[in-house]
Design an enzyme around this catalytic site. Structure first.
Site, PDB file in Angstrom:
ATOM      1  N   ASP A 132      46.462  38.484  29.954  1.00 31.17           N
ATOM      2  CA  ASP A 132      47.106  37.583  30.924  1.00 31.17           C
ATOM      3  C   ASP A 132      47.943  38.424  31.884  1.00 31.17           C
ATOM      4  O   ASP A 132      48.757  39.260  31.469  1.00 31.17           O
ATOM      5  CB  ASP A 132      47.996  36.580  30.169  1.00 31.17           C
ATOM      6  CG  ASP A 132      48.614  35.539  31.088  1.00 31.17           C
ATOM      7  OD1 ASP A 132      48.301  34.346  30.940  1.00 31.17           O
ATOM      8  OD2 ASP A 132      49.421  35.927  31.976  1.00 31.17           O
ATOM      9  N   ASN A 135      51.349  35.360  44.173  1.00 28.72           N
ATOM     10  CA  ASN A 135      50.978  34.224  45.022  1.00 28.72           C
ATOM     11  C   ASN A 135      52.169  33.782  45.875  1.00 28.72           C
ATOM     12  O   ASN A 135      52.036  33.573  47.080  1.00 28.72           O
ATOM     13  CB  ASN A 135      50.533  33.040  44.161  1.00 28.72           C
ATOM     14  CG  ASN A 135      49.091  33.176  43.699  1.00 28.72           C
ATOM     15  OD1 ASN A 135      48.289  33.844  44.347  1.00 28.72           O
ATOM     16  ND2 ASN A 135      48.769  32.548  42.600  1.00 28.72           N
ATOM     17  N   HIS A 159      48.070  32.952  48.296  1.00 33.70           N
ATOM     18  CA  HIS A 159      46.983  32.727  47.344  1.00 33.70           C
ATOM     19  C   HIS A 159      45.803  33.678  47.563  1.00 33.70           C
ATOM     20  O   HIS A 159      45.171  34.135  46.611  1.00 33.70           O
ATOM     21  CB  HIS A 159      46.535  31.270  47.483  1.00 33.70           C
ATOM     22  CG  HIS A 159      46.125  30.659  46.194  1.00 33.70           C
ATOM     23  ND1 HIS A 159      44.807  30.556  45.829  1.00 33.70           N
ATOM     24  CD2 HIS A 159      46.856  30.147  45.170  1.00 33.70           C
ATOM     25  CE1 HIS A 159      44.748  29.984  44.635  1.00 33.70           C
ATOM     26  NE2 HIS A 159      45.980  29.719  44.220  1.00 33.70           N
ATOM     27  N   ASP A 169      44.002  36.102  45.007  1.00 35.23           N
ATOM     28  CA  ASP A 169      42.554  36.141  44.715  1.00 35.23           C
ATOM     29  C   ASP A 169      42.017  37.579  44.735  1.00 35.23           C
ATOM     30  O   ASP A 169      41.202  37.961  43.900  1.00 35.23           O
ATOM     31  CB  ASP A 169      41.782  35.311  45.753  1.00 35.23           C
ATOM     32  CG  ASP A 169      41.906  33.814  45.496  1.00 35.23           C
ATOM     33  OD1 ASP A 169      42.520  33.440  44.475  1.00 35.23           O
ATOM     34  OD2 ASP A 169      41.393  33.029  46.320  1.00 35.23           O
ATOM     35  N   GLU A 204      44.564  33.119  35.402  1.00 38.05           N
ATOM     36  CA  GLU A 204      44.795  34.579  35.437  1.00 38.05           C
ATOM     37  C   GLU A 204      44.713  35.133  34.020  1.00 38.05           C
ATOM     38  O   GLU A 204      45.399  36.078  33.674  1.00 38.05           O
ATOM     39  CB  GLU A 204      46.142  34.921  36.106  1.00 38.05           C
ATOM     40  CG  GLU A 204      47.203  33.871  36.016  1.00 38.05           C
ATOM     41  CD  GLU A 204      47.914  33.845  34.672  1.00 38.05           C
ATOM     42  OE1 GLU A 204      47.494  33.007  33.835  1.00 38.05           O
ATOM     43  OE2 GLU A 204      48.855  34.631  34.477  1.00 38.05           O
TER      44      GLU A 204
HETATM   45  P1  GH3 Z   1      53.519  35.409  32.898  1.00 40.15           P
HETATM   46  O1  GH3 Z   1      53.838  36.848  32.994  1.00 40.15           O
HETATM   47  O2  GH3 Z   1      54.414  34.674  31.964  1.00 40.15           O
HETATM   48  O3  GH3 Z   1      52.086  35.180  32.560  1.00 40.15           O
HETATM   49  O4  GH3 Z   1      53.810  34.771  34.331  1.00 40.15           O
HETATM   50  P2  GH3 Z   1      52.751  34.296  35.389  1.00 40.15           P
HETATM   51  O5  GH3 Z   1      53.467  34.094  36.678  1.00 40.15           O
HETATM   52  O6  GH3 Z   1      51.597  35.212  35.425  1.00 40.15           O
HETATM   53  O7  GH3 Z   1      52.238  32.943  34.744  1.00 40.15           O
HETATM   54  P3  GH3 Z   1      52.206  31.464  35.285  1.00 40.15           P
HETATM   55  O8  GH3 Z   1      51.405  30.714  34.262  1.00 40.15           O
HETATM   56  O9  GH3 Z   1      53.566  30.984  35.595  1.00 40.15           O
HETATM   57  O10 GH3 Z   1      51.407  31.554  36.638  1.00 40.15           O
HETATM   58  C1  GH3 Z   1      50.068  31.818  36.700  1.00 40.15           C
HETATM   59  C2  GH3 Z   1      49.671  31.734  38.145  1.00 40.15           C
HETATM   60  O11 GH3 Z   1      48.279  32.051  38.341  1.00 40.15           O
HETATM   61  C3  GH3 Z   1      49.866  30.342  38.707  1.00 40.15           C
HETATM   62  C4  GH3 Z   1      48.573  30.042  39.417  1.00 40.15           C
HETATM   63  O12 GH3 Z   1      48.763  29.534  40.707  1.00 40.15           O
HETATM   64  C5  GH3 Z   1      47.901  31.382  39.503  1.00 40.15           C
HETATM   65  N1  GH3 Z   1      46.449  31.258  39.578  1.00 40.15           N
HETATM   66  C6  GH3 Z   1      45.605  30.692  38.683  1.00 40.15           C
HETATM   67  N2  GH3 Z   1      44.334  30.747  39.138  1.00 40.15           N
HETATM   68  C7  GH3 Z   1      44.375  31.362  40.355  1.00 40.15           C
HETATM   69  C8  GH3 Z   1      43.384  31.706  41.314  1.00 40.15           C
HETATM   70  O13 GH3 Z   1      42.177  31.473  41.168  1.00 40.15           O
HETATM   71  N3  GH3 Z   1      43.779  32.347  42.440  1.00 40.15           N
HETATM   72  C9  GH3 Z   1      45.123  32.644  42.647  1.00 40.15           C
HETATM   73  N4  GH3 Z   1      45.457  33.266  43.768  1.00 40.15           N
HETATM   74  N5  GH3 Z   1      46.068  32.301  41.764  1.00 40.15           N
HETATM   75  C10 GH3 Z   1      45.719  31.678  40.630  1.00 40.15           C
HETATM   76 MG    MG Z   2      50.390  35.325  33.626  1.00 42.24          MG
HETATM   77 MG    MG Z   3      48.569  32.483  32.057  1.00 38.11          MG
END
Ligand code: GH3
Ligand code: MG
Ligand code: MG
Ligand code: MG
Length: 318
Positions: free
Chosen positions: A177, A185, A190, A194, A220
């Protein structure tokens, strides 16, 4: 385009060969049905065939029957050459799997026209196969990163855990992760996020062997299956993956961005009766522990022997 001529009569074989070569075909000529089958079954063999009706060993209709029985061959367009003009013969030839027939003596222009029809059909089949492969890829791969999608990586996990159980082969389930990815982001948008996901996927693929699997588990999060991975080398392999992500910044349109991942691992060759959901829960707990320990590190669900435990502890101390 390659074309096969199968005719036991030397003179008419040579004549056809010359005519078709002049028309621009890449001609393969053989004197009997068995040689015709062998040529067509070659992976690079001709897909267009002119088959004499009467030949030793296998005759034309029999060649058609054999070829139609090969389900894994691409489409082969077959024209029978016959002096038999009777309707019953024609029906029998087409029934054997021929696409068309020409009655000897045939007109060269008519032959060429019928071959062009065959080429059109083969071209159409090529486009259908391409479209099917394209759909298959889209159905099994994540559209952003082009690695396996969740459905496929889950299927592979089920399959590999079953195999590991059956054959006592050690495998490791690795859940990765990205750390603080939301900030990427929020800060850069965004699209830059990506770009990072694509590059991380590429690095994950580079960090594993050809028989391991990498898939996008969720936003992610990435699931990696390390096949045939003994306890003694799992920690090192997981650490390699972590390093591969964090060792150099990811180049994006917003400039180079340092990225790190936390990793949860579950490794064994003895999965007991645990369901996939239970195993994933274990890996997820390990990942949670990695986040709680400050991120950018590897944690194990349940060290399965002293070697793993020792290396795991060493990594946690770094
Ligand atoms: P942590 O270290 O605790 O994992 O913090 P984090 O910020 O990585 O975790 P969190 O779950 O808060 O955020 C994950 C982010 O990933 C939020 C979401 O918008 C982003 N995300 C998920 N799928 C995609 C994608 O396909 N493209 C982009 N750009 N962002 C994405
Ligand atoms: Mg994360
Ligand atoms: Mg996550
Ligand atoms: Mg003959």
């Amino acid at each position: 385009m390659k074309i096969l001529i199968a005719d036991d009569d030397l003179l008419s074989r040579r004549l056809l060969e010359k005519t078709l070569q002049r028309t621009g075909y890449d001609v393969v000529a053989v004197p009997d049905g068995s040689a015709a089958v062998a040529q067509i079954c070659d992976p690079d063999g001709p897909r267009l065939a002119l088959l004499d009706w009467e030949m030793p060993e296998l005759d034309g209709p029999e060649v058609c029957r054999v070829i139609r029985g090969h389900k894994d061959l691409g489409y082969v367009y077959m024209i029978l050459l016959t002096s038999k003009g009777l309707k019953t013969d024609v029906v029998a030839g087409l029934g054997a799997g021929a696409d068309d027939y020409l009655t000897k003596p045939f007109d060269t222009e008519e032959l060429k026209a019928r071959l062009r029809t065959g080429q059109r059909i083969l071209h159409l089949e090529g486009r259908l196969v391409e479209a099917r492969e394209d759909l298959r890829f889209k159905a099994t791969h994540d559209s952003l990163t082009s690695i396996f999608n969740r459905g496929v990586i889950m299927d592979l996990l089920g399959r590999e855990v079953s195999r590991s159980r059956r054959e006592s082969i050690p495998i490791a389930i690795v859940l990765c992760d990205l750390d603080h990815f939301k900030r990427v982001n929020d800060t850069h948008g965004h699209l830059v996020g990506d770009e990072v996901l694509k590059e991380i996927s590429r690095r994950l693929l580079l960090s594993v062997r050809s028989y391991d699997y990498v898939g996008r588990f969720g936003g992610e999060e990435f699931l990696v299956i390390l096949n045939n991975c003994p306890a003694g080398s799992t920690a090192g392999r997981a650490e390699e993956i972590r390093r591969m992500i964090s060792s150099s910044a990811v180049q994006t349109n917003a400039g180079p961005l340092p990225i790190a991942i936390s990793i949860g691992v579950h490794q064994t060759d003895n999965w007991g009766a645990a369901t996939l959901e239970e195993l994933l829960h274990e890996v997820d707990s390990a990942l949670y522990a990695a986040k709680a320990a400050g991120r950018n590190c590897v944690k194990f669900a349940k060290p399965t022997d002293s070697v793993t435990a020792a290396v795991s502890t060493a990594i946690q101390l770094v």
